[in-house]
Design a protein around this motif. Structure first.
Motif, PDB file in Angstrom:
ATOM      1  N   VAL A  31       0.892  -1.129  -0.197  1.00  0.00           N
ATOM      2  CA  VAL A  31       0.036  -0.027  -0.017  1.00  0.00           C
ATOM      3  C   VAL A  31       0.798   1.276   0.076  1.00  0.00           C
ATOM      4  O   VAL A  31       1.776   1.409   0.869  1.00  0.00           O
ATOM      5  CB  VAL A  31      -0.656  -0.139   1.272  1.00  0.00           C
ATOM      6  N   PRO A  32       0.818   2.135  -0.799  1.00  0.00           N
ATOM      7  CA  PRO A  32       1.629   3.489  -1.026  1.00  0.00           C
ATOM      8  C   PRO A  32       1.317   4.045   0.213  1.00  0.00           C
ATOM      9  O   PRO A  32       0.795   4.230   1.133  1.00  0.00           O
ATOM     10  CB  PRO A  32       1.013   4.207  -2.229  1.00  0.00           C
ATOM     11  N   GLU A  33       2.698   4.915   0.536  1.00  0.00           N
ATOM     12  CA  GLU A  33       3.152   5.786   1.487  1.00  0.00           C
ATOM     13  C   GLU A  33       2.032   7.050   1.294  1.00  0.00           C
ATOM     14  O   GLU A  33       1.583   7.359   0.563  1.00  0.00           O
ATOM     15  CB  GLU A  33       4.504   6.401   1.639  1.00  0.00           C
ATOM     16  N   GLY A  34       1.499   7.257   2.524  1.00  0.00           N
ATOM     17  CA  GLY A  34       0.585   8.391   2.838  1.00  0.00           C
ATOM     18  C   GLY A  34      -0.816   8.036   2.640  1.00  0.00           C
ATOM     19  O   GLY A  34      -1.865   8.835   2.634  1.00  0.00           O
ATOM     20  N   LEU A  93      11.601   4.026   5.365  1.00  0.00           N
ATOM     21  CA  LEU A  93      11.756   5.256   6.337  1.00  0.00           C
ATOM     22  C   LEU A  93      11.195   6.523   5.979  1.00  0.00           C
ATOM     23  O   LEU A  93      10.883   7.394   6.899  1.00  0.00           O
ATOM     24  CB  LEU A  93      13.189   5.147   6.712  1.00  0.00           C
ATOM     25  N   ALA A  94      10.886   6.745   4.710  1.00  0.00           N
ATOM     26  CA  ALA A  94      10.555   7.958   4.191  1.00  0.00           C
ATOM     27  C   ALA A  94       9.120   8.427   4.597  1.00  0.00           C
ATOM     28  O   ALA A  94       8.726   9.552   4.423  1.00  0.00           O
ATOM     29  CB  ALA A  94      11.031   8.334   2.833  1.00  0.00           C
ATOM     30  N   GLY A  95       8.264   7.335   4.638  1.00  0.00           N
ATOM     31  CA  GLY A  95       6.712   7.434   4.686  1.00  0.00           C
ATOM     32  C   GLY A  95       6.114   6.116   5.098  1.00  0.00           C
ATOM     33  O   GLY A  95       6.829   5.046   5.077  1.00  0.00           O
ATOM     34  N   GLU A  96       4.993   6.034   4.992  1.00  0.00           N
ATOM     35  CA  GLU A  96       4.046   4.929   5.281  1.00  0.00           C
ATOM     36  C   GLU A  96       2.591   5.122   5.156  1.00  0.00           C
ATOM     37  O   GLU A  96       2.230   6.203   5.431  1.00  0.00           O
ATOM     38  CB  GLU A  96       4.450   4.113   6.858  1.00  0.00           C
ATOM     39  N   LEU A 106       2.615   3.216  12.402  1.00  0.00           N
ATOM     40  CA  LEU A 106       1.354   2.959  12.510  1.00  0.00           C
ATOM     41  C   LEU A 106       0.424   3.962  11.611  1.00  0.00           C
ATOM     42  O   LEU A 106      -0.226   3.482  10.812  1.00  0.00           O
ATOM     43  CB  LEU A 106       0.680   2.741  13.967  1.00  0.00           C
ATOM     44  N   GLU A 107       0.640   5.247  11.760  1.00  0.00           N
ATOM     45  CA  GLU A 107       0.053   6.422  11.260  1.00  0.00           C
ATOM     46  C   GLU A 107       0.470   6.518   9.808  1.00  0.00           C
ATOM     47  O   GLU A 107       1.692   6.628   9.650  1.00  0.00           O
ATOM     48  CB  GLU A 107      -0.405   7.418  11.950  1.00  0.00           C
ATOM     49  N   ALA A 108      -0.527   7.139   9.081  1.00  0.00           N
ATOM     50  CA  ALA A 108      -0.079   7.496   7.656  1.00  0.00           C
ATOM     51  C   ALA A 108       0.969   8.748   7.633  1.00  0.00           C
ATOM     52  O   ALA A 108       0.993   9.684   8.324  1.00  0.00           O
ATOM     53  CB  ALA A 108      -1.222   7.917   6.868  1.00  0.00           C
ATOM     54  N   VAL A 109       2.063   8.392   6.935  1.00  0.00           N
ATOM     55  CA  VAL A 109       3.394   9.324   6.867  1.00  0.00           C
ATOM     56  C   VAL A 109       3.492   9.672   5.280  1.00  0.00           C
ATOM     57  O   VAL A 109       3.832   8.725   4.814  1.00  0.00           O
ATOM     58  CB  VAL A 109       4.354   9.216   7.720  1.00  0.00           C
TER      59      VAL A 109
END
Length: 317
Positions: free
Chosen positions: A177-180, A223-226, A252-255
């Motif tokens: 699943v893409p970051e953000g 590490l740049a997002g999630e 855990l949360e969207a970044v």
């Protein structure tokens, strides 16, 4: 956005003058005292009861066990300043020496690491709001160089309860699943309906996003997002009385999230509601076997004064 976030989270290695501004007593706020009482130090773990454990044990049908922790070594990517180093030491065995007539030898390991590397339990003393932590505990009163005097994980009972995993990769039709990507309440309810399960009081809720597949392949992206939940989804789960929320991501949360706020979901869960955060949970085998609900078992290390710790929880089906 993440570069800005990383700069804002640069951490001092001392706790000397950092809390000078909190010299006056903190007045009561909308989020404290806790619903569990002004002296409470374990938050949502209060929901764990013998009856709940007995009901969760009924989920065991095959006896198959699943390790939910990832392998940890010096090459594992970790948040910002964190690192892990393990050294093998053989005291008194230099140059091939042994002990006693039976030539006794042994291996010892020395670990120099942050407690927040790898699969981890984040306690309710880990995240604060303006130097105030769960139940109105001020950093100036509880934080020392040897850990916290209140809200330490050594006080938290074993987390043994019903666990559920939500497969967000199937929901979005993507292996990773893409970051953000921000999981909404509608997304969660759609997955629950598809998997034929519900979320109940005392549950541990885990999200599978495929993010662990990036480790060793694209650590920079890792590490740049999630992907992850936002405030609306977090509140939805909190309102259902969950003990912990976790996922296969590092926060855990969207970044990036939907605002410039720094980890607001963690603040909502830990500081305001005493709901625990489980990070880098490996739920891939559960998803492969379509095991959507299971007995969740965690007996975390009891390091006095720590607010987070590396873990290897177990799912039993």
């Amino acid at each position: 956005m993440f570069k800005k976030l990383a700069l804002s989270l640069a951490l001092p290695l001392t706790v000397t003058a950092a809390f000078a501004q909190a010299a006056e007593p903190t007045p009561a706020a909308a989020w404290y005292p806790s619903r569990y009482g002004a002296a409470d130090e374990i938050g949502a773990a209060n929901l764990l009861t013998p009856e709940l454990v007995l009901n969760a044990a009924k989920l065991v049908k095959t006896g198959k066990t699943y390790a939910l922790g990832i392998e940890i070594n010096k090459d594992l990517p970790a948040f910002q300043h964190r690192s892990f180093k393990l050294y093998n030491v053989q005291p008194g065995e230099q140059a091939g020496l042994t002990m006693g007539p039976n030539q006794f030898t042994f291996n010892d390991e020395l670990v120099v690491a942050w407690t927040g590397v790898g699969t981890q339990l984040n306690g309710i003393g880990h995240i604060g709001i303006d130097n105030v932590y769960y139940n109105g505990n001020r950093a100036a009163d509880i934080v020392t160089m040897e850990g916290v005097k209140k809200l330490g994980l050594e006080k938290v009972p074993p987390l043994v309860t019903r666990g559920v995993v939500l497969d967000m990769t199937a929901h979005y039709g993507q292996d990773i699943v893409p970051e953000g990507t921000l999981f909404s309440v509608a997304d969660i309810e759609a997955v629950l309906q598809k998997q034929g399960i519900e979320i109940g009081k005392g549950d541990v809720v885990l999200f599978n996003t495929g993010w662990l597949e990036l480790i060793g392949k694209d650590n920079t992206r890792f590490l740049a997002g999630e992907p992850g939940i936002g405030l609306e989804a977090a509140q939805y789960l909190i309102d259902r009385g969950v003990v912990a929320i976790g996922g296969d991501t590092w926060a855990l949360e969207a970044v990036p999230g939907d605002s410039d706020a720094v980890f607001p979901v963690n603040q909502l869960m830990l500081a305001k509601n005493g709901v625990y955060n489980l990070e880098l949970i490996d739920s891939r085998a559960l998803v492969r076997d379509r095991v959507w609900e299971f007995l969740f078992v965690l007996g975390q290390p009891r390091y006095t004064g720590t607010t987070q710790v590396t873990i290897n929880p177990v799912a039993i089906h």
